[in-house]
Motif scaffolding. Sequence first.
Motif, PDB file in Angstrom:
ATOM      1  N   SER A 213       0.810  -1.237   0.000  1.00  0.00           N
ATOM      2  CA  SER A 213       0.000   0.000   0.000  1.00  0.00           C
ATOM      3  C   SER A 213       0.835   1.277   0.000  1.00  0.00           C
ATOM      4  O   SER A 213       0.439   2.264  -0.585  1.00  0.00           O
ATOM      5  CB  SER A 213      -0.941   0.000   1.199  1.00  0.00           C
ATOM      6  OG  SER A 213      -0.209  -0.024   2.414  1.00  0.00           O
ATOM      7  N   THR A 214       2.003   1.237   0.675  1.00  0.00           N
ATOM      8  CA  THR A 214       2.801   2.462   0.800  1.00  0.00           C
ATOM      9  C   THR A 214       4.111   2.424   0.040  1.00  0.00           C
ATOM     10  O   THR A 214       4.730   3.460  -0.176  1.00  0.00           O
ATOM     11  CB  THR A 214       3.122   2.736   2.268  1.00  0.00           C
ATOM     12  OG1 THR A 214       3.942   1.656   2.774  1.00  0.00           O
ATOM     13  CG2 THR A 214       1.870   2.861   3.101  1.00  0.00           C
ATOM     14  N   GLY A 215       4.566   1.237  -0.279  1.00  0.00           N
ATOM     15  CA  GLY A 215       5.870   1.092  -0.903  1.00  0.00           C
ATOM     16  C   GLY A 215       7.013   1.160   0.098  1.00  0.00           C
ATOM     17  O   GLY A 215       8.185   1.084  -0.277  1.00  0.00           O
ATOM     18  N   ALA A 216       6.688   1.267   1.390  1.00  0.00           N
ATOM     19  CA  ALA A 216       7.724   1.328   2.421  1.00  0.00           C
ATOM     20  C   ALA A 216       8.505   0.027   2.478  1.00  0.00           C
ATOM     21  O   ALA A 216       7.966  -1.053   2.235  1.00  0.00           O
ATOM     22  CB  ALA A 216       7.081   1.607   3.780  1.00  0.00           C
ATOM     23  N   THR A 217       9.787   0.132   2.822  1.00  0.00           N
ATOM     24  CA  THR A 217      10.634  -1.055   2.942  1.00  0.00           C
ATOM     25  C   THR A 217      10.737  -1.473   4.391  1.00  0.00           C
ATOM     26  O   THR A 217      10.520  -0.681   5.293  1.00  0.00           O
ATOM     27  CB  THR A 217      12.050  -0.783   2.384  1.00  0.00           C
ATOM     28  OG1 THR A 217      12.636   0.272   3.142  1.00  0.00           O
ATOM     29  CG2 THR A 217      12.001  -0.431   0.926  1.00  0.00           C
ATOM     30  N   GLY A 218      11.077  -2.740   4.592  1.00  0.00           N
ATOM     31  CA  GLY A 218      11.254  -3.266   5.946  1.00  0.00           C
ATOM     32  C   GLY A 218       9.976  -3.884   6.485  1.00  0.00           C
ATOM     33  O   GLY A 218       8.956  -3.956   5.814  1.00  0.00           O
ATOM     34  N   LEU A 219      10.059  -4.315   7.723  1.00  0.00           N
ATOM     35  CA  LEU A 219       8.911  -4.941   8.360  1.00  0.00           C
ATOM     36  C   LEU A 219       8.067  -3.885   9.033  1.00  0.00           C
ATOM     37  O   LEU A 219       6.980  -3.975   9.361  1.00  0.00           O
ATOM     38  CB  LEU A 219       9.365  -5.982   9.381  1.00  0.00           C
ATOM     39  CG  LEU A 219      10.175  -7.146   8.807  1.00  0.00           C
ATOM     40  CD1 LEU A 219      10.680  -8.041   9.903  1.00  0.00           C
ATOM     41  CD2 LEU A 219       9.318  -7.937   7.839  1.00  0.00           C
TER      42      LEU A 219
END
Length: 108
Positions: free
Chosen positions: A102-108
Amino acid sequence: MILVRAIVRPEKKDELLSELSAAGFHAATVVDVVGRGKQMGIKVGDVVYDEIPKSLIMMAIPAVGKDEIVSIIIKYAKSSGEGSFGDGKIFISPLDEAYTVSTGATGL
């Protein structure tokens, strides 16, 4: 990050997921699978059942949580105090990247 894949008896799945969540490991993907291990299935009379139902639980976690999550899985996936054939396996793999769709954010 690591990817933990645990193959467990279906009747152990709910209790195991509850204990993992209580320990802070909330996110999991669960898939009903069939397979066989070293015992090559189960023989009942003259019939051999070589596709035994199992549950596959997959979790992406920080690497520092590996020992804790393995300990919880071993404790709650055993069918008895000593364990027995068919209780399952745990596979640990490195996980290079993770993205939130949904956000394209990386990581957990």
